[in-house]
Design an enzyme around this catalytic site. Structure first.
Site, PDB file in Angstrom:
ATOM      1  N   HIS A  84      27.576  39.934  45.500  1.00 47.80           N
ATOM      2  CA  HIS A  84      28.351  40.378  44.340  1.00 47.80           C
ATOM      3  C   HIS A  84      27.715  41.639  43.775  1.00 47.80           C
ATOM      4  CE1 HIS A  84      31.082  39.699  40.871  1.00 47.80           C
ATOM      5  NE2 HIS A  84      30.121  40.320  40.199  1.00 47.80           N
ATOM      6  N   CYS A  87      28.534  44.613  37.974  1.00 47.25           N
ATOM      7  CA  CYS A  87      29.579  45.287  37.192  1.00 47.25           C
ATOM      8  C   CYS A  87      29.317  44.978  35.729  1.00 47.25           C
ATOM      9  CB  CYS A  87      30.961  44.803  37.621  1.00 47.25           C
ATOM     10  SG  CYS A  87      32.311  45.536  36.651  1.00 47.25           S
ATOM     11  N   CYS A 100      35.930  41.637  38.465  1.00 41.14           N
ATOM     12  CA  CYS A 100      34.548  41.274  38.808  1.00 41.14           C
ATOM     13  C   CYS A 100      34.032  40.071  38.037  1.00 41.14           C
ATOM     14  CB  CYS A 100      33.629  42.473  38.591  1.00 41.14           C
ATOM     15  SG  CYS A 100      34.107  43.936  39.524  1.00 41.14           S
ATOM     16  N   GLN A 103      35.565  36.799  39.270  1.00 39.52           N
ATOM     17  CA  GLN A 103      35.057  36.513  40.612  1.00 39.52           C
ATOM     18  C   GLN A 103      33.631  35.974  40.561  1.00 39.52           C
ATOM     19  OE1 GLN A 103      35.610  40.169  42.883  1.00 39.52           O
ATOM     20  NE2 GLN A 103      37.239  39.175  44.043  1.00 39.52           N
ATOM     21  N   GLY A 125      29.661  50.300  40.268  1.00 39.38           N
ATOM     22  CA  GLY A 125      30.687  51.291  40.582  1.00 39.38           C
ATOM     23  C   GLY A 125      30.790  51.620  42.062  1.00 39.38           C
ATOM     24  N   ARG A 126      30.729  50.594  42.908  1.00 38.37           N
ATOM     25  CA  ARG A 126      30.688  50.785  44.363  1.00 38.37           C
ATOM     26  C   ARG A 126      29.543  51.715  44.774  1.00 38.37           C
ATOM     27  NH1 ARG A 126      36.382  51.642  44.063  1.00 38.37           N
ATOM     28  NH2 ARG A 126      37.487  49.666  44.259  1.00 38.37           N
ATOM     29  N   ASP A 158      33.361  54.400  48.757  1.00 36.32           N
ATOM     30  CA  ASP A 158      32.553  53.203  48.544  1.00 36.32           C
ATOM     31  C   ASP A 158      31.184  53.473  49.147  1.00 36.32           C
ATOM     32  OD1 ASP A 158      31.362  50.689  48.414  1.00 36.32           O
ATOM     33  OD2 ASP A 158      33.188  49.617  48.982  1.00 36.32           O
ATOM     34  N   ARG A 160      28.488  51.565  48.842  1.00 31.63           N
ATOM     35  CA  ARG A 160      27.648  50.374  48.931  1.00 31.63           C
ATOM     36  C   ARG A 160      27.141  50.149  50.359  1.00 31.63           C
ATOM     37  NH1 ARG A 160      31.539  46.076  46.149  1.00 31.63           N
ATOM     38  NH2 ARG A 160      33.005  47.313  47.411  1.00 31.63           N
TER      39      ARG A 160
END
Length: 232
Positions: A84, A87, A100, A103, A125-126, A158, A160
Protein backbone atom coordinates in the site's frame (compact mmCIF):
# COMPACT_ATOMS: atom_id res chain seq x y z
CA UNK A 1 11.63 -18.66 8.06
CA UNK A 2 11.96 -16.50 11.17
CA UNK A 3 11.49 -12.78 10.42
CA UNK A 4 14.39 -12.02 12.76
CA UNK A 5 16.71 -13.36 10.04
CA UNK A 6 17.48 -11.78 6.71
CA UNK A 7 16.55 -13.75 3.62
CA UNK A 8 19.12 -15.69 1.65
CA UNK A 9 17.20 -15.03 -1.55
CA UNK A 10 18.65 -12.44 -3.91
CA UNK A 11 15.99 -11.71 -6.56
CA UNK A 12 16.85 -10.03 -9.84
CA UNK A 13 16.06 -6.34 -10.09
CA UNK A 14 13.38 -5.14 -12.56
CA UNK A 15 16.06 -3.63 -14.78
CA UNK A 16 17.95 -6.94 -14.89
CA UNK A 17 21.11 -5.25 -13.63
CA UNK A 18 21.79 -7.79 -10.91
CA UNK A 19 20.63 -9.12 -7.56
CA UNK A 20 18.78 -6.89 -5.15
CA UNK A 21 20.65 -6.52 -1.83
CA UNK A 22 19.30 -8.49 1.09
CA UNK A 23 17.65 -6.46 3.85
CA UNK A 24 17.27 -7.38 7.50
CA UNK A 25 14.79 -6.64 10.25
CA UNK A 26 15.86 -3.60 12.27
CA UNK A 27 13.09 -3.48 14.88
CA UNK A 28 9.79 -5.23 15.50
CA UNK A 29 7.12 -4.14 17.95
CA UNK A 30 3.47 -4.95 18.66
CA UNK A 31 1.05 -2.08 17.99
CA UNK A 32 -2.71 -2.15 18.70
CA UNK A 33 -4.67 -0.54 15.85
CA UNK A 34 -8.08 1.11 15.94
CA UNK A 35 -9.85 2.72 13.00
CA UNK A 36 -12.40 5.53 12.97
CA UNK A 37 -15.29 3.11 12.41
CA UNK A 38 -14.34 1.17 15.55
CA UNK A 39 -12.58 -1.78 13.92
CA UNK A 40 -9.59 -2.85 16.01
CA UNK A 41 -6.81 -5.38 15.64
CA UNK A 42 -3.19 -5.86 16.61
CA UNK A 43 -0.18 -5.68 14.29
CA UNK A 44 3.44 -6.72 14.56
CA UNK A 45 5.25 -3.79 12.95
CA UNK A 46 8.65 -4.34 11.34
CA UNK A 47 11.29 -1.81 10.33
CA UNK A 48 14.25 -2.69 8.12
CA UNK A 49 17.89 -1.99 7.41
CA UNK A 50 19.34 -2.25 3.92
CA UNK A 51 16.35 -1.21 1.81
CA UNK A 52 17.59 -0.06 -1.58
CA UNK A 53 15.82 3.32 -1.60
CA UNK A 54 16.71 4.23 1.99
CA UNK A 55 13.10 5.09 2.85
CA UNK A 56 11.33 4.22 6.10
CA UNK A 57 8.90 1.59 4.79
CA UNK A 58 6.95 -0.53 7.29
CA UNK A 59 5.58 -4.06 7.27
CA UNK A 60 2.54 -4.89 9.40
CA UNK A 61 2.13 -8.55 10.31
CA UNK A 62 -1.63 -9.04 10.73
CA UNK A 63 -3.72 -11.91 11.99
CA UNK A 64 -1.88 -15.20 12.38
CA UNK A 65 0.94 -14.15 10.07
CA UNK A 66 3.31 -16.75 11.50
CA UNK A 67 0.87 -19.54 10.69
CA UNK A 68 0.43 -18.09 7.19
CA UNK A 69 4.19 -18.43 6.63
CA UNK A 70 4.22 -22.02 7.88
CA UNK A 71 1.19 -22.88 5.77
CA UNK A 72 2.80 -21.43 2.66
CA UNK A 73 6.11 -23.22 3.30
CA UNK A 74 4.19 -26.50 3.47
CA UNK A 75 2.67 -25.85 0.03
CA UNK A 76 -0.62 -24.39 1.27
CA UNK A 77 -2.18 -21.01 0.54
CA UNK A 78 0.22 -18.08 0.44
CA UNK A 79 0.01 -15.20 2.94
CA UNK A 80 -2.27 -12.36 1.90
CA UNK A 81 -0.12 -9.32 1.10
CA UNK A 82 -0.99 -5.75 0.18
CA UNK A 83 1.73 -3.28 -0.87
CA UNK A 84 0.00 0.00 0.00
CA UNK A 85 1.57 3.25 -1.14
CA UNK A 86 1.38 6.04 1.40
CA UNK A 87 -1.37 8.61 0.83
CA UNK A 88 -1.42 11.25 3.53
CA UNK A 89 -4.49 12.97 2.11
CA UNK A 90 -6.52 9.78 1.78
CA UNK A 91 -5.18 7.55 4.56
CA UNK A 92 -5.11 10.23 7.28
CA UNK A 93 -7.47 13.01 6.24
CA UNK A 94 -10.08 11.01 4.36
CA UNK A 95 -9.70 12.76 1.01
CA UNK A 96 -12.43 11.80 -1.44
CA UNK A 97 -10.21 12.45 -4.47
CA UNK A 98 -8.84 8.90 -4.30
CA UNK A 99 -9.79 5.51 -2.85
CA UNK A 100 -6.65 5.00 -0.76
CA UNK A 101 -8.12 5.39 2.73
CA UNK A 102 -10.95 2.86 2.24
CA UNK A 103 -8.56 0.43 0.53
CA UNK A 104 -6.19 0.63 3.50
CA UNK A 105 -9.03 0.01 5.98
CA UNK A 106 -10.31 -2.94 3.93
CA UNK A 107 -6.84 -4.42 3.53
CA UNK A 108 -6.06 -4.41 7.25
CA UNK A 109 -9.22 -6.36 8.08
CA UNK A 110 -8.93 -8.83 5.22
CA UNK A 111 -5.28 -9.56 5.97
CA UNK A 112 -6.01 -9.90 9.69
CA UNK A 113 -8.74 -12.42 8.88
CA UNK A 114 -6.48 -14.57 6.67
CA UNK A 115 -3.01 -13.88 8.02
CA UNK A 116 -0.32 -11.99 6.16
CA UNK A 117 1.33 -8.62 5.73
CA UNK A 118 0.50 -5.06 4.80
CA UNK A 119 3.50 -3.17 3.43
CA UNK A 120 3.16 0.56 4.01
CA UNK A 121 5.38 2.09 1.34
CA UNK A 122 6.54 5.70 1.52
CA UNK A 123 5.72 6.47 -2.13
CA UNK A 124 3.31 9.38 -1.93
CA UNK A 125 1.67 10.44 -5.19
CA UNK A 126 2.81 7.38 -7.17
CA UNK A 127 6.34 8.19 -6.10
CA UNK A 128 6.43 11.92 -6.94
CA UNK A 129 5.95 13.20 -3.38
CA UNK A 130 3.27 15.07 -1.47
CA UNK A 131 3.81 18.59 -2.80
CA UNK A 132 4.02 17.36 -6.40
CA UNK A 133 0.86 15.31 -5.88
CA UNK A 134 -1.00 18.43 -4.81
CA UNK A 135 0.44 20.27 -7.82
CA UNK A 136 -0.96 17.42 -9.93
CA UNK A 137 -4.35 17.88 -8.28
CA UNK A 138 -4.35 21.51 -9.41
CA UNK A 139 -3.65 20.38 -12.98
CA UNK A 140 -6.44 17.81 -12.73
CA UNK A 141 -8.78 20.63 -11.77
CA UNK A 142 -7.90 22.24 -15.11
CA UNK A 143 -8.87 19.11 -17.05
CA UNK A 144 -5.93 16.68 -17.05
CA UNK A 145 -6.34 13.16 -15.74
CA UNK A 146 -4.17 11.77 -12.94
CA UNK A 147 -1.51 10.40 -15.32
CA UNK A 148 -1.45 13.40 -17.65
CA UNK A 149 -0.97 15.69 -14.67
CA UNK A 150 2.14 13.83 -13.49
CA UNK A 151 3.64 14.00 -16.97
CA UNK A 152 2.84 17.71 -17.25
CA UNK A 153 4.94 18.20 -14.11
CA UNK A 154 7.89 16.52 -15.82
CA UNK A 155 7.46 13.30 -13.84
CA UNK A 156 6.64 9.75 -14.81
CA UNK A 157 3.05 8.58 -14.94
CA UNK A 158 3.89 6.20 -12.09
CA UNK A 159 7.36 6.33 -10.51
CA UNK A 160 6.75 3.62 -7.92
CA UNK A 161 9.29 0.82 -7.68
CA UNK A 162 8.60 -2.29 -5.62
CA UNK A 163 12.19 -3.45 -5.11
CA UNK A 164 12.11 -2.47 -1.43
CA UNK A 165 8.77 -4.23 -1.07
CA UNK A 166 10.28 -7.42 -2.44
CA UNK A 167 13.23 -7.06 -0.07
CA UNK A 168 10.85 -6.73 2.86
CA UNK A 169 8.87 -9.79 1.83
CA UNK A 170 11.96 -11.95 1.34
CA UNK A 171 13.32 -10.81 4.71
CA UNK A 172 10.05 -11.82 6.38
CA UNK A 173 10.13 -15.23 4.68
CA UNK A 174 7.45 -14.47 2.10
CA UNK A 175 8.48 -15.94 -1.25
CA UNK A 176 4.85 -16.65 -2.27
CA UNK A 177 2.06 -14.10 -1.89
CA UNK A 178 -1.63 -13.76 -2.58
CA UNK A 179 -1.64 -10.14 -3.70
CA UNK A 180 -4.47 -7.87 -2.55
CA UNK A 181 -4.36 -5.25 -5.28
CA UNK A 182 -6.20 -3.95 -8.34
CA UNK A 183 -2.90 -2.90 -9.94
CA UNK A 184 -1.31 -5.43 -12.34
CA UNK A 185 2.04 -3.58 -12.22
CA UNK A 186 2.53 -4.57 -8.58
CA UNK A 187 2.20 -8.25 -9.48
CA UNK A 188 4.50 -7.90 -12.49
CA UNK A 189 7.23 -6.10 -10.56
CA UNK A 190 7.11 -8.46 -7.58
CA UNK A 191 7.21 -11.46 -9.89
CA UNK A 192 10.37 -10.15 -11.54
CA UNK A 193 11.83 -9.65 -8.08
CA UNK A 194 11.42 -13.27 -7.06
CA UNK A 195 8.09 -13.12 -5.19
CA UNK A 196 5.67 -15.66 -6.68
CA UNK A 197 2.22 -14.09 -6.91
CA UNK A 198 -0.10 -17.07 -6.53
CA UNK A 199 -3.25 -15.04 -7.12
CA UNK A 200 -4.32 -11.42 -7.39
CA UNK A 201 -7.32 -10.50 -5.24
CA UNK A 202 -9.15 -7.27 -6.04
CA UNK A 203 -10.23 -4.74 -3.46
CA UNK A 204 -13.63 -3.13 -3.25
CA UNK A 205 -14.59 -0.18 -5.44
CA UNK A 206 -14.93 3.04 -3.46
CA UNK A 207 -16.60 5.37 -5.92
CA UNK A 208 -17.54 8.95 -5.12
CA UNK A 209 -18.38 12.01 -7.17
CA UNK A 210 -14.91 13.36 -6.40
CA UNK A 211 -12.92 10.29 -7.54
CA UNK A 212 -14.95 8.90 -10.45
CA UNK A 213 -12.61 10.30 -13.12
CA UNK A 214 -9.56 9.16 -11.15
CA UNK A 215 -10.84 5.57 -10.91
CA UNK A 216 -11.87 5.54 -14.56
CA UNK A 217 -8.38 6.66 -15.61
CA UNK A 218 -6.76 3.88 -13.56
CA UNK A 219 -9.04 1.27 -15.12
CA UNK A 220 -8.62 2.53 -18.69
CA UNK A 221 -4.99 3.61 -18.72
CA UNK A 222 -3.17 1.08 -16.57
CA UNK A 223 -5.54 -1.87 -16.48
CA UNK A 224 -6.53 -1.66 -12.83
CA UNK A 225 -9.20 -4.22 -11.99
CA UNK A 226 -11.97 -1.77 -11.14
CA UNK A 227 -15.58 -2.48 -12.09
CA UNK A 228 -17.26 0.88 -12.43
CA UNK A 229 -21.03 1.35 -12.99
CA UNK A 230 -22.00 2.02 -16.59
CA UNK A 231 -21.91 5.73 -17.16
CA UNK A 232 -20.10 6.26 -13.83
Amino acid sequence: MSPELSSAVEPVSPSGTGPVPVAKVRTQVTVPLRFADGYATTARVFTFDGLVDGREHLAFGLGDWRESLDRSAAGGPAPLVRPHSECLTGDVFGSQRCDCGPQLREAVQRIADRGGFLLYLRQEGRGIGLYAKLDAYALQDSGLDTYEANVALGRGEDERNYTAAAQMLHTLGVDRAALLSNNPDKAEQLGRLGVEVTERIVTGVYLSSANARYLAAKAAHTGHTIELPLGG
